[in-house]
Design an enzyme around this catalytic site. Sequence first.
Site, mmCIF file in Angstrom:
data_model
loop_
_atom_site.group_PDB
_atom_site.id
_atom_site.type_symbol
_atom_site.label_atom_id
_atom_site.label_comp_id
_atom_site.label_asym_id
_atom_site.label_seq_id
_atom_site.Cartn_x
_atom_site.Cartn_y
_atom_site.Cartn_z
ATOM 1 N N HIS A 1 7.584 47.380 63.909
ATOM 2 C CA HIS A 1 6.191 46.808 64.276
ATOM 3 C C HIS A 1 4.925 46.754 63.058
ATOM 4 O O HIS A 1 5.293 48.873 63.272
ATOM 5 C CB HIS A 1 5.480 46.047 65.264
ATOM 6 C CG HIS A 1 4.374 46.017 65.317
ATOM 7 N ND1 HIS A 1 4.082 44.127 65.651
ATOM 8 C CD2 HIS A 1 2.669 45.935 65.500
ATOM 9 C CE1 HIS A 1 2.953 43.899 65.469
ATOM 10 N NE2 HIS A 1 2.126 44.783 65.520
ATOM 11 N N ASP B 1 5.777 43.092 71.491
ATOM 12 C CA ASP B 1 5.655 44.493 70.864
ATOM 13 C C ASP B 1 4.790 45.461 71.834
ATOM 14 O O ASP B 1 4.124 46.274 71.494
ATOM 15 C CB ASP B 1 4.411 43.794 69.543
ATOM 16 C CG ASP B 1 4.105 43.010 68.333
ATOM 17 O OD1 ASP B 1 5.405 43.476 68.100
ATOM 18 O OD2 ASP B 1 3.333 42.450 68.030
ATOM 19 N N SER C 1 13.048 44.101 53.047
ATOM 20 C CA SER C 1 13.840 45.386 52.801
ATOM 21 C C SER C 1 13.790 46.306 53.135
ATOM 22 O O SER C 1 14.371 47.196 52.610
ATOM 23 C CB SER C 1 11.729 45.426 51.516
ATOM 24 O OG SER C 1 11.124 45.893 53.149
ATOM 25 N N ASN C 2 13.287 46.114 54.963
ATOM 26 C CA ASN C 2 14.071 47.201 56.007
ATOM 27 C C ASN C 2 15.487 47.331 55.878
ATOM 28 O O ASN C 2 16.328 47.938 55.527
ATOM 29 C CB ASN C 2 12.745 46.726 56.697
ATOM 30 C CG ASN C 2 12.384 47.322 56.815
ATOM 31 O OD1 ASN C 2 11.712 48.939 57.625
ATOM 32 N ND2 ASN C 2 10.982 46.545 56.671
ATOM 33 N N MET D 1 11.212 36.995 63.060
ATOM 34 C CA MET D 1 9.332 36.543 63.059
ATOM 35 C C MET D 1 10.058 35.672 64.327
ATOM 36 O O MET D 1 9.343 34.167 63.868
ATOM 37 C CB MET D 1 9.066 36.214 62.138
ATOM 38 C CG MET D 1 8.595 36.982 60.881
ATOM 39 S SD MET D 1 7.942 38.623 61.255
ATOM 40 C CE MET D 1 6.823 38.404 61.063
ATOM 41 N N ARG D 2 11.420 35.924 65.398
ATOM 42 C CA ARG D 2 11.068 35.018 66.163
ATOM 43 C C ARG D 2 10.993 35.748 67.511
ATOM 44 O O ARG D 2 11.100 36.330 67.568
ATOM 45 C CB ARG D 2 12.118 34.340 65.656
ATOM 46 C CG ARG D 2 12.857 33.601 65.401
ATOM 47 C CD ARG D 2 12.094 32.088 65.458
ATOM 48 N NE ARG D 2 12.493 31.019 66.169
ATOM 49 C CZ ARG D 2 11.840 30.386 66.776
ATOM 50 N NH1 ARG D 2 11.011 29.796 66.062
ATOM 51 N NH2 ARG D 2 11.917 29.454 67.861
ATOM 52 N N ILE D 3 10.254 34.866 68.232
ATOM 53 C CA ILE D 3 9.984 35.576 69.765
ATOM 54 C C ILE D 3 11.294 35.782 70.785
ATOM 55 O O ILE D 3 11.966 34.353 70.024
ATOM 56 C CB ILE D 3 8.787 35.425 70.422
ATOM 57 C CG1 ILE D 3 7.725 34.980 69.540
ATOM 58 C CG2 ILE D 3 8.415 36.027 71.651
ATOM 59 C CD1 ILE D 3 5.839 34.982 70.324
ATOM 60 N N LEU D 4 11.658 36.997 70.629
ATOM 61 C CA LEU D 4 13.155 36.791 71.736
ATOM 62 C C LEU D 4 12.664 36.426 73.338
ATOM 63 O O LEU D 4 12.126 36.775 74.036
ATOM 64 C CB LEU D 4 13.540 37.630 71.915
ATOM 65 C CG LEU D 4 14.060 37.870 70.301
ATOM 66 C CD1 LEU D 4 14.613 39.309 70.771
ATOM 67 C CD2 LEU D 4 15.301 36.697 70.204
#
Length: 217
Positions: free
Chosen positions: A113, A149, A17-18, A94-97
Site C-alpha cells: 500500500h 489496509d 511495475s511491482n 484494485m479490488r477489495i477482497l
Amino acid sequence: MSPAPCKTAVLVSGSGSNLQAFIDRVSRGDISLDLRVVFSNRPDAYGLVRASDAGIATACIEHGRFPEREDFDRAVAARLDEWQPELVILAGFMRILSPWFVNHYAGRVLNIHPALLPAYPGLDTHQRVLDAGERWHGSTVHFVTEELDGGPRVLQGRLAVDPNETAEALCARVQAVEHQIYPEAANWFGQGRLEFRAGAAWLDGKPLETPVIADFF
Ligand code: GAR
C-alpha cells in the site's frame, strides 16, 4: 539442498511495475519465488503483457460479470488454485477482497500500500500526503486481513517528502521504493522467515510489534 521456491500467484489491475520488479529479481536469482501465474480483473492490464513476456501463465476474469463481490472472488480463487499458490501477492490489485477470499488464503496474502500505514489507508495517498504537509511518506508491505489496509505490517520503505514536488513525482519515488521492499518481504515469506500467526506478522520466530523500516533518504 535449498527448499523448492514458493509457489506464487500475483494479482494486478494495472501497469504491473511491482510485478516487473519481482520478475527481474527472480530472473537474477536473488529471490526464490516460483511466479506461477499472473491474474488480472482487467484484460487491458499491462501487467498481463509483462507476465507473458516473461513466460508466466496469465489469467483474467472481469469483475463486472459478477454482481456480488464474493462470487467474483470465488471464481478468482478457483482459477488461481489450478496453480496451487502458497503465496498470493497483490501488486496494484484494485479490488477489495471479500472475507471469503481472505479466509480461503488465510495468512498467505500480501499487499503493498503506497503509504506509511496506519496513516493514509485508501486511495489518492500521494496527494493527501502533500496536502497535509507530511515530512515522511513511503509504502507498506502487509498481510491482508478482512480490514482494508489494516492487516499486520511487515516492512515499510520510508522517504522524505519534498513539499515542492508533484503527486506524480512523489508517486514515482514511492514506486521505486516499492520495487525494492516488496520482493524482499515476499522472499522472507518464501524462505519461511515470515509468517502470519494468530493475527500477527512473525519474522524469524518473533512477532513484529512494529514493521521493519527501511529508509531511502
Ligand atoms: C502501487 O504503487 C501500489 O502501492 C498501489 O498501486 C500501485 C500499482 O503500481 N496499490 C494500491 O494503491 C493498493 N491500495 P504497479 O501496477 O505499477 O505495480
